[in-house]
Design a protein around this motif. Structure first.
Motif, PDB file in Angstrom:
ATOM      1  N   GLU A  94       0.614  -1.020  -0.171  1.00  0.00           N
ATOM      2  CA  GLU A  94      -0.041  -0.049   0.016  1.00  0.00           C
ATOM      3  C   GLU A  94       0.941   1.305  -0.038  1.00  0.00           C
ATOM      4  O   GLU A  94       0.490   2.110  -0.412  1.00  0.00           O
ATOM      5  CB  GLU A  94      -0.963  -0.214   1.190  1.00  0.00           C
ATOM      6  CG  GLU A  94      -1.909  -1.041   1.165  1.00  0.00           C
ATOM      7  CD  GLU A  94      -2.797  -1.067   2.489  1.00  0.00           C
ATOM      8  OE1 GLU A  94      -2.402  -0.390   3.389  1.00  0.00           O
ATOM      9  OE2 GLU A  94      -3.870  -2.014   2.391  1.00  0.00           O
ATOM     10  N   ALA A  95       2.026   1.174   0.672  1.00  0.00           N
ATOM     11  CA  ALA A  95       2.958   2.462   0.669  1.00  0.00           C
ATOM     12  C   ALA A  95       3.681   2.566  -0.599  1.00  0.00           C
ATOM     13  O   ALA A  95       4.285   3.671  -0.614  1.00  0.00           O
ATOM     14  CB  ALA A  95       3.837   2.177   2.097  1.00  0.00           C
ATOM     15  N   ARG A  96       3.678   1.833  -1.389  1.00  0.00           N
ATOM     16  CA  ARG A  96       4.486   1.720  -2.719  1.00  0.00           C
ATOM     17  C   ARG A  96       4.007   3.016  -3.527  1.00  0.00           C
ATOM     18  O   ARG A  96       4.884   3.686  -4.127  1.00  0.00           O
ATOM     19  CB  ARG A  96       4.265   0.421  -3.544  1.00  0.00           C
ATOM     20  CG  ARG A  96       5.048   0.563  -4.770  1.00  0.00           C
ATOM     21  CD  ARG A  96       4.815  -0.832  -5.542  1.00  0.00           C
ATOM     22  NE  ARG A  96       5.916  -0.901  -6.750  1.00  0.00           N
ATOM     23  CZ  ARG A  96       6.101  -1.934  -7.466  1.00  0.00           C
ATOM     24  NH1 ARG A  96       5.411  -3.148  -7.035  1.00  0.00           N
ATOM     25  NH2 ARG A  96       6.871  -1.912  -8.496  1.00  0.00           N
ATOM     26  N   ALA A  97       2.893   3.342  -3.522  1.00  0.00           N
ATOM     27  CA  ALA A  97       2.435   4.368  -4.412  1.00  0.00           C
ATOM     28  C   ALA A  97       2.862   5.775  -3.613  1.00  0.00           C
ATOM     29  O   ALA A  97       3.120   6.773  -4.548  1.00  0.00           O
ATOM     30  CB  ALA A  97       0.876   4.472  -4.475  1.00  0.00           C
ATOM     31  N   THR A  98       3.234   5.776  -2.475  1.00  0.00           N
ATOM     32  CA  THR A  98       3.565   7.137  -1.843  1.00  0.00           C
ATOM     33  C   THR A  98       5.217   7.273  -1.694  1.00  0.00           C
ATOM     34  O   THR A  98       5.597   8.049  -1.191  1.00  0.00           O
ATOM     35  CB  THR A  98       3.000   7.371  -0.654  1.00  0.00           C
ATOM     36  OG1 THR A  98       3.087   6.388   0.224  1.00  0.00           O
ATOM     37  CG2 THR A  98       1.501   7.708  -0.831  1.00  0.00           C
ATOM     38  N   MET A  99       5.769   5.895  -2.070  1.00  0.00           N
ATOM     39  CA  MET A  99       7.342   5.800  -1.861  1.00  0.00           C
ATOM     40  C   MET A  99       8.198   6.061  -3.118  1.00  0.00           C
ATOM     41  O   MET A  99       7.661   5.598  -4.100  1.00  0.00           O
ATOM     42  CB  MET A  99       7.722   4.557  -1.075  1.00  0.00           C
ATOM     43  CG  MET A  99       7.052   4.756   0.278  1.00  0.00           C
ATOM     44  SD  MET A  99       7.545   2.799   0.955  1.00  0.00           S
ATOM     45  CE  MET A  99       9.202   2.820   0.879  1.00  0.00           C
ATOM     46  N   PHE A 104      11.667   2.340  -1.908  1.00  0.00           N
ATOM     47  CA  PHE A 104      10.614   1.196  -2.056  1.00  0.00           C
ATOM     48  C   PHE A 104      11.253  -0.111  -2.120  1.00  0.00           C
ATOM     49  O   PHE A 104      11.162  -1.039  -1.576  1.00  0.00           O
ATOM     50  CB  PHE A 104       9.485   1.271  -2.922  1.00  0.00           C
ATOM     51  CG  PHE A 104       8.823   0.010  -2.977  1.00  0.00           C
ATOM     52  CD1 PHE A 104       7.616  -0.273  -2.077  1.00  0.00           C
ATOM     53  CD2 PHE A 104       9.085  -0.722  -3.985  1.00  0.00           C
ATOM     54  CE1 PHE A 104       6.840  -1.444  -2.254  1.00  0.00           C
ATOM     55  CE2 PHE A 104       8.222  -2.108  -4.210  1.00  0.00           C
ATOM     56  CZ  PHE A 104       7.249  -2.099  -3.165  1.00  0.00           C
TER      57      PHE A 104
END
Length: 200
Positions: A94-99, A104
């Motif tokens: 889920e954090a991939r889109a903001t990292m 990442f």
């Protein structure tokens, strides 16, 4: 199935004469040059089920109970670790889109290394269960040797053979049950082990 070397070792150490297919004359307790038929009038044989001897003894049942308890605890630990890793993997996804991609990638590689380390650790714990069982079986048969010698003498016999080596036999040859009773009285459950089981 070949008999493990350690089984032959405790049989030899106890002075028990062993007859089995493939053993050459002169290694079965007979003088060289003397045939089985010549010795037969005074020779008394007994059979023993080695697997049941350990499995049904108090010693073997204690080992089985310890391994069962440790296995269940290990399975619970595996389930908890899997749940934790699954949660963290979802969070990372889920954090991939903001990292940033570099960040990442570093986080993903660190996660993979940690997951692999956990997998190896849990596999090693499982291996320790097998090593413990093997060690306790060796200890059991070392302690059992003199007791089996006494049972053999009390049975009025001179030769002990593995029951799996018997093709045709008569009732009354097997001494597994009296051996288990004698071992339960003589060595009990063998606790505590000199190498306690610590898993997980």
């Amino acid at each position: 199935m070949m008999r493990p070397d350690w089984v032959l070792a405790w049989i030899g150490a106890a002075g028990i004469q062993l007859a089995a297919p493939g053993f050459a004359q002169g290694t079965q307790g007979f003088p060289l040059g003397q045939s089985f038929d010549e010795a037969a009038p005074t020779l008394q044989l007994r059979t023993l089920n080695e697997e049941r001897l350990f499995r049904d003894s108090a010693f073997g049942q204690r080992v089985a109970a310890e391994i069962d308890a440790a296995s269940r605890a290990l399975e619970l630990e595996n389930e908890e670790l899997l749940e934790q890793l699954t949660t963290r993997e979802l969070e990372l996804t889920e954090a991939r889109a903001t990292m940033p991609p570099v960040q990442f990638r570093a986080a993903a590689e660190a996660f993979d290394r940690e997951a692999e380390a956990i997998r190896r650790s849990q596999a090693e714990k499982r291996q320790r269960l097998s090593m413990y069982e093997d060690a306790e079986q060796r200890r059991f048969f070392q302690l059992a040797a003199p007791v089996l010698q006494q049972v053999l003498v009390s049975e009025g016999a001179q030769v002990l053979i593995d029951s799996r080596a018997v093709i045709i036999g008569v009732s009354g040859m097997d001494m597994t049950d009296p051996s288990i009773a004698a071992l339960n009285e003589g060595i009990g459950d063998g606790a505590p082990s000199p190498t306690p089981l610590r898993v997980p």
